[in-house]
Motif scaffolding. Sequence first.
Motif, PDB file in Angstrom:
ATOM      1  N   SER A  35       0.826  -1.054   0.144  1.00  0.00           N
ATOM      2  CA  SER A  35       0.061   0.069  -0.093  1.00  0.00           C
ATOM      3  C   SER A  35       0.964   1.232  -0.127  1.00  0.00           C
ATOM      4  O   SER A  35       0.191   2.280  -0.153  1.00  0.00           O
ATOM      5  N   THR A  36       2.284   1.203   0.267  1.00  0.00           N
ATOM      6  CA  THR A  36       3.144   2.364   0.289  1.00  0.00           C
ATOM      7  C   THR A  36       3.555   2.602  -1.288  1.00  0.00           C
ATOM      8  O   THR A  36       4.301   3.464  -1.579  1.00  0.00           O
ATOM      9  N   GLY A  37       3.383   1.317  -2.024  1.00  0.00           N
ATOM     10  CA  GLY A  37       4.079   1.361  -3.424  1.00  0.00           C
ATOM     11  C   GLY A  37       5.173   0.553  -3.488  1.00  0.00           C
ATOM     12  O   GLY A  37       5.809   0.525  -4.587  1.00  0.00           O
ATOM     13  N   ALA A  38       5.514  -0.039  -2.353  1.00  0.00           N
ATOM     14  CA  ALA A  38       6.771  -0.808  -2.025  1.00  0.00           C
ATOM     15  C   ALA A  38       6.406  -2.346  -2.608  1.00  0.00           C
ATOM     16  O   ALA A  38       5.313  -2.594  -2.834  1.00  0.00           O
ATOM     17  N   ASN A  39       7.394  -3.293  -2.524  1.00  0.00           N
ATOM     18  CA  ASN A  39       6.944  -4.647  -2.669  1.00  0.00           C
ATOM     19  C   ASN A  39       8.001  -5.310  -1.754  1.00  0.00           C
ATOM     20  O   ASN A  39       9.114  -4.810  -1.100  1.00  0.00           O
ATOM     21  N   THR A  40       7.951  -6.809  -1.445  1.00  0.00           N
ATOM     22  CA  THR A  40       8.749  -7.454  -0.678  1.00  0.00           C
ATOM     23  C   THR A  40      10.103  -7.514  -1.367  1.00  0.00           C
ATOM     24  O   THR A  40      11.239  -7.137  -0.652  1.00  0.00           O
ATOM     25  N   LEU A  41      10.174  -7.963  -2.673  1.00  0.00           N
ATOM     26  CA  LEU A  41      11.266  -8.108  -3.370  1.00  0.00           C
ATOM     27  C   LEU A  41      11.375  -7.191  -4.657  1.00  0.00           C
ATOM     28  O   LEU A  41      10.228  -7.146  -5.260  1.00  0.00           O
ATOM     29  N   THR A  42      12.456  -6.990  -5.587  1.00  0.00           N
ATOM     30  CA  THR A  42      12.529  -6.252  -6.637  1.00  0.00           C
ATOM     31  C   THR A  42      12.330  -7.490  -7.503  1.00  0.00           C
ATOM     32  O   THR A  42      12.603  -8.676  -7.231  1.00  0.00           O
ATOM     33  N   ASP A  43      12.288  -7.226  -9.004  1.00  0.00           N
ATOM     34  CA  ASP A  43      12.361  -8.325 -10.013  1.00  0.00           C
ATOM     35  C   ASP A  43      13.548  -8.917  -9.880  1.00  0.00           C
ATOM     36  O   ASP A  43      13.693  -9.924 -10.711  1.00  0.00           O
ATOM     37  N   LYS A  44      14.590  -8.344  -9.660  1.00  0.00           N
ATOM     38  CA  LYS A  44      15.857  -9.075  -9.456  1.00  0.00           C
ATOM     39  C   LYS A  44      16.090  -9.539  -8.166  1.00  0.00           C
ATOM     40  O   LYS A  44      17.350  -9.799  -7.553  1.00  0.00           O
ATOM     41  N   ASN A  45      15.086  -9.751  -7.309  1.00  0.00           N
ATOM     42  CA  ASN A  45      15.251 -10.581  -6.136  1.00  0.00           C
ATOM     43  C   ASN A  45      16.289 -10.060  -5.057  1.00  0.00           C
ATOM     44  O   ASN A  45      17.050 -10.523  -4.341  1.00  0.00           O
ATOM     45  N   GLU A  46      16.018  -8.556  -4.799  1.00  0.00           N
ATOM     46  CA  GLU A  46      16.610  -7.611  -3.997  1.00  0.00           C
ATOM     47  C   GLU A  46      15.652  -7.202  -3.070  1.00  0.00           C
ATOM     48  O   GLU A  46      14.523  -6.757  -3.353  1.00  0.00           O
TER      49      GLU A  46
END
Length: 419
Positions: free
Chosen positions: A205-216
Amino acid sequence: MSAMSNTNWDRRNVLRAAMGLAATGGLAACGGNTGRSGGSGEALVQYFHAYGEAGTEQAIKRYAAAYDKARVTTQWITGTNFESKLFSALLTKNAPDMFEFHPQIQMIKSGQVADLSDIMEPVKDDFNPADIASHTIDGKIWGVRMIDDPQFFYYRKSMLEDAGVEPPTTLDELVEAAAKLTTDKVKGVFLGNSITPVMNPLIWSTGANTLTDKNEIAYHTDEVAAGLKKLRTMFKDGHLLLDAPADWWDPSAITQGLVAIQWCGMWAMPVIQKALGDDVGIIPFPTSADGGKPAVTNGGWSMFVNAKSKNVDLAKEYVKWLWIDQKKYQEDWSLSYGFHIPPRTSLAESATKLKTGLPAEGVKLFNEFGHFDNPAWTQAMIVALESVIADTVRKGGDPEAALDKADKIVNRELKKLFG
């Protein structure tokens, strides 16, 4: 589907288990004939956790009894820690041939699950593309999705109206609503007894995610830290229900009038509507930062074949028969006991029970704001972020320090998986 009050474990956290669980011993305590001795013909064993909705165990056993190429026995595993019981059993000679779980990259890396590409390829265009994506690793499809389970907030319309509160669209509004809705008899909001079910929705809901597409790492942001402080405010001010008799997946907190707003799943909708009639609405987890957007967790369960089974081909045949060929059973499983969204597009489109009213709103939230399984998000990572909730929301610790601590664990896991 939900584990109602007959269980007391948080079985709905996405990617709840890991192959790395230290595990020994079999499942003697779980009861039930393994189906491996006596009688004629081939025998298969499948593991399911104990769903809470009435009729689910009978349904799974009814489907299995209709299969004529093998005797299929179901271990219906009640009590806590389905995942540790499952993974303990997978290390023994009494391991199941098929089992339900969530897509997890470790299961593939450890050679635990069989490649199901051959049975899925011909029908994959009739599955939700997000479900296919979450089950595809190294170009192969490893599981068959059985149900999709969106999770969001239910609210009592009358309680909000009486308090002069509009359904919250931001996290700040949720904090204000919690204060106005709390009385000496009712708490404003229920986020689960541990508060952990909303960790991922808060991040999204902040616009973030658990991991990026590059798994960071992608969850460690100023906005997530600020959101944790807002959850802390509700906790500190006594506006959260913390000692519900049943946990968040069970709708009794809202149906019994203990709380005005509850995080729960679409599976509980028939029970909630029966109890409350039209006095209920739903909203996603509200936006919690500029540039963020509302969030819905898409949980669900999938069928996997144990790659170490003595009957891999037969197990795959059964999984294909039940979860690909038998559309009437798939529809029954999704719609007759609780409400779930069929992962098959053709079934979802023909599901009349989901076409109008509150169920249709649930489908809309699922499609608009839903976040699916990330197979790289491991059990250790889940636990690391659960600790962030415990350290910050419950204990009032510094969010930055708690997130730093989680980063160490998550980075260690990422290194294990991706080098």
